[in-house]
Motif scaffolding. Sequence first.
Motif, short mmCIF file in Angstrom:
data_model
loop_
_atom_site.label_atom_id
_atom_site.label_comp_id
_atom_site.label_asym_id
_atom_site.label_seq_id
_atom_site.Cartn_x
_atom_site.Cartn_y
_atom_site.Cartn_z
N TRP C 29 0.85 -1.20 0.00
CA TRP C 29 0.00 0.00 0.00
C TRP C 29 0.88 1.24 0.00
O TRP C 29 1.89 1.28 0.70
N ALA C 33 -1.77 7.94 -4.61
CA ALA C 33 -2.80 8.01 -5.64
C ALA C 33 -3.14 9.46 -5.97
O ALA C 33 -3.29 10.28 -5.08
N GLY C 34 -3.25 9.74 -7.24
CA GLY C 34 -3.58 11.10 -7.66
C GLY C 34 -2.34 11.91 -7.96
O GLY C 34 -2.43 13.01 -8.49
N ASN C 35 -1.16 11.38 -7.62
CA ASN C 35 0.09 12.06 -7.96
C ASN C 35 0.79 11.25 -9.05
O ASN C 35 1.42 10.22 -8.80
N GLN C 61 -1.14 -1.15 -4.39
CA GLN C 61 -2.46 -0.55 -4.26
C GLN C 61 -2.25 0.88 -3.76
O GLN C 61 -1.71 1.07 -2.68
N SER C 62 -2.64 1.86 -4.58
CA SER C 62 -2.39 3.25 -4.20
C SER C 62 -3.62 3.88 -3.57
O SER C 62 -4.75 3.61 -3.97
N PHE C 63 -3.37 4.74 -2.58
CA PHE C 63 -4.45 5.45 -1.89
C PHE C 63 -4.19 6.95 -1.99
O PHE C 63 -3.05 7.37 -1.95
N PRO C 64 -5.25 7.74 -2.03
CA PRO C 64 -5.04 9.18 -1.92
C PRO C 64 -4.52 9.50 -0.53
O PRO C 64 -5.00 8.94 0.46
N ALA C 66 -4.85 11.84 1.56
CA ALA C 66 -5.76 12.36 2.57
C ALA C 66 -6.57 11.25 3.23
O ALA C 66 -7.09 11.42 4.32
N ALA C 67 -6.68 10.09 2.57
CA ALA C 67 -7.49 9.02 3.13
C ALA C 67 -6.64 7.84 3.56
O ALA C 67 -7.16 6.81 3.99
N SER C 71 -7.58 4.48 5.89
CA SER C 71 -7.67 3.21 5.19
C SER C 71 -6.84 2.14 5.90
O SER C 71 -7.27 0.99 6.02
N THR C 73 -5.99 2.06 9.09
CA THR C 73 -6.65 1.71 10.35
C THR C 73 -7.83 0.78 10.09
O THR C 73 -7.99 -0.25 10.76
N ALA C 74 -8.64 1.13 9.09
CA ALA C 74 -9.78 0.28 8.77
C ALA C 74 -9.30 -1.10 8.33
O ALA C 74 -9.86 -2.13 8.73
N GLY C 75 -8.25 -1.12 7.51
CA GLY C 75 -7.70 -2.39 7.05
C GLY C 75 -7.21 -3.24 8.21
O GLY C 75 -7.43 -4.45 8.26
N ASN C 80 -6.96 -6.89 7.36
CA ASN C 80 -6.81 -6.89 5.92
C ASN C 80 -5.61 -6.04 5.48
O ASN C 80 -5.69 -5.31 4.52
#
Lengths: 292, 357, 418
Positions: C29, C33-35, C61-64, C66-67, C71, C73-75, C80
């Motif tokens: 991870w 994402a977005g860059n 797997q890329s994430f923005p 800001a989130a 993500s 913590t939720a994972g 996961n």
Amino acid sequence: MAQISQDNRGLRLVVRYTVLCLIAAIFSFPLIFMVISSLKPSQQLLADAHSFRALLPVGDISLNNYFDAFKRAPVALFVFNSVLVTGVTVIASLAVCSAAAFAFAFVKWKGRDLALTVILATLIVPFETIAIPLLLEASKLPWIGLDGITWGWLNSYRVQIVPFIADGLTIYLFVQYFKDLPGELIEAARVEGASWFAIYRRVVMPLSGPVLATAAILKFLVMYNQYLWPIMVTQEEQYRPVMVGLQYFFQLNRAWGEIMAYLSLITVPVLAFYLYLQKAFIASIASTGVKG
Amino acid sequence: MASKFTQSNRTGWLMAGPAIALILAFVIAPFFLAVGFSFTNQRLVSPHPAEFTGLSNYRQLLGLGVLHLDPLTDAAGAVVLDDQGQPKLPELRKITRKNPDYPQFDGMREWFSWSSGEGRTYVLARDVVFMTAIVNTFIFVLVVAPLQGGLALGLALLINQRLRGINVFRAIYFMPVVVSIVVVSLLWSFIYNQNDGILNNILSAISFGAIPRIDWLGNPSTAMGAIIFMSVWQAVGFHMVIWLSGLQTISPTLYEAGAIEGASKWQTFRYITWPGLRNTAVLVLVVITMQAFGLFSQIDVMTKGGPLDSTQTIVFQAIQRGYGKQDISAGSAISVILFVIVLSVSLIQRYLTREKV
Amino acid sequence: MKHLKWSVAAVALIGWGSLASATETLTMWYHGAGNEVESKIINQVIADFNASQTDYAVELQSFPQAAYNDSVTAGALAGNLPDILDVDGPNMPNWAWAGYMQPLAIDESKIANFLPGTKGMYNGKLYSIGLWDAAIALVTRQSTLDALSLRTPTLEQPWTAEEFEAALKAAKDSGKFKYALDLGMAWKGEWYPYAFSPFLQSFGGDIVDRSTYASAEGALNGEAAVAWGNWWQHLFTEGYAQADQDGADRDNGFGAGDYAFSWNGNWAALGALKAFDDTVFLPAPDFGNGPKIGAASWQFGVSAKSAHPEGAAKFIEFALQDKYLADFSNGIGLIPATPSAAAMVDNYKDGGPLSVFFGLSNAQGVLRPVTPGYVVQAKVFEKAANDIAHGADVAATLDAAVDEIDADIAKNNGYAAQ
């Protein structure tokens, strides 16, 4: 005399339209600002935001922000995901909630009053406050699919759909509407020996256009704008919806032009859809709203 | 109604069953889980298992105390004065921070205070921010409910006339409703921008510079007002349409009768329109109230509760603690408190708006 | 994880014979994402690694950004997490303590020459390592310094508190700027502790008592901290800086000539140079306890649940090559972690326009408190700094912040290891 009253009426008409237009300006200028800004380079957009130029398509106007937005993020994928999740949820919600409301409104059964009270009480629970327990739950739920039983719902469409199918507000709307339908129709159909399900399908649903539209709009707005929940449950890009996609544009130095373009991209389709259906929308909300 | 034709346990459960099961699984079960968390020290992130802690989260959130301080006196018993010539009071922080003489006030802070007699009376709270959040939320609800309901009714009356092109105006007034509140908040952050945002420019232009430029979101005295205005702007169209529906169900013959009797416009509204809108009014009031108590997204995007806690709200605090500060138990306790508050308010509303037969 | 299961199943099916040559999938991870530029570089590193050997295949797997933390913590809550994850330096102890991460087993000699801020050490063990660091400087123009007749401070001789005060006053009195100082108040969140707590440390205070990490009493509300608070508040009451700043002003204000000085990171340095070719980057002022800036940026680590920690470590070691450090630096302007990589980057090589940042990072960089409680402490500090900027009573605000931090530490059993 007739001449004067004619003038008077003309003047009143002018006043009326002026008031209507002024109010319309208040309601529309932020959205005009959004769309106009999406056509400007970031630097100009920020400079223009300090004057009335913010609302005018002047200066360096182009669609470049839109192209850049598509380059930065898989915009089409996000819109597709949102439309899919929203569409399925809305349809399922209409079916499940209207059936439940039918049972609450027309059928007497043991536990009915208690069940309705509890469902109405859930209206008070803001989603944010149950999101984490729900995440813990969703991560352990079973699912039977093509590859047998799997555990955990994360990274899927179903985790964005199933929890939102039934909700108190939608059921409440339907119940209120059904209660005002003429009860004799139902009685008569029962006397003729029609099954409950047949009455639901053939008698009640055809009369429910307005409430179906209202419930659909409300659900659509809630689902299309989901943000917190998808962030928690979609670790894979392929399942992310539009509001999570918005985060792709919040880099350290924000490209405001692209942000405005993305906001326009995800908002304008909803607006267009709404304008297209507005007559039905307003008529339908109008005819259900009254029964509070 | 309860004739033999309407009784069927099997049908009832069959048709309502799916919805009931879904709501049980995805709303009620997590809610009870949250209630459970609120009695423990459950963390969002921790290697330690949660422990049962009873009511401590609630005590921490809701703890209050009242303290009266008399001015300091010197050895001779005369009141000591400070630089400004005011009676000097003992330092509050010396009493509320690790003072063995006042264990009941330990960790509390001043919420508000007033002069009484020679000294000052303080109301202390264990969690001043949360108290502020409760007060702010109530202010928001108390302002927004009548304001939004009233403006929506005004718009509905305005739009309920036979004019060419009225549908276009209707659509425009409804437009903000279909835009995500997050998007709306982002746009309005630009509009409110302190020195040279669009709003300040417009106000300055129409007043020929008489209205000073205001840092709408950065000033504790205007921030909540700015958020209220934007929230009303976004949602008023929805309630306008609900009122409109109510208006359209009032029988035209009533108005004709009124006209024959020579009723004035106000009398027509007071004696014909308003009574006909009773049910609508209840619906509008209830829905606005429920939504207003959930105030969160605007705060999260625009102010994060600031400046100086002037826009803290209950739900924002629940999220801030549960996620930001990883304290699920406190966040859950806040949710439960909110649930109790809204439940009480809606029961009161129900009582006040009951049909008086 | 799903892929992992599949490859395990595949191994089981093929059974005897081919076990040794099976390729294990490692998931990773990343917050980019977005860059576009950043994504391209990380994808290149992964492609090179996958081509260089056959034991492991890394999947991204890329994430923005800001989130990203939410993500992860939720994972983690949902069980996961991937094999490799990236982590913002100051968050690492929290994730390590919570059991999201495991110690990173790479050859110590490989990172001997890395900048101190890039090494994620917790409880005496290395958990994460950064390919770059970030640094903050006081950005201004030589012409501004000249016009206000100010001495140019150096790493050896930074401005004193008095000199800094005089500079702000001169800038304000000149009337040429909207505000003397751009602090970046618009960047809510981690920016506050990252950018502003070093001032507090330079005054002699801190967010928490680092000798024990058991309390903030004295550190955040002692004399030094109150002195910092008063100084911080006076920046706003004197009108040197604005307590509420618009994001656009932050991004473009310095370039537009609205501010005399800007407290900003190296990632914004190229933009500043583009706006004015006489832009200079000055070291932090010394408020008594030495000049300080924040250290540690994003770093790579191995998730605790990874079934192949040795493979994950192998990938991270692979990514630590100078050429990738240089690629990231060229692409997104960050400070390469090693001197040898810096020499490969035009901006950071000796005499390069940004080389000053390498020195700043090395000389002034201070880690944010290395404790699992930092995540909460950062939020408390942010609120305190923001409240004080808006005129809140300094001593009372800092007391309340201390109480909240201490209560949190107590609630977590002192953040003791499991």
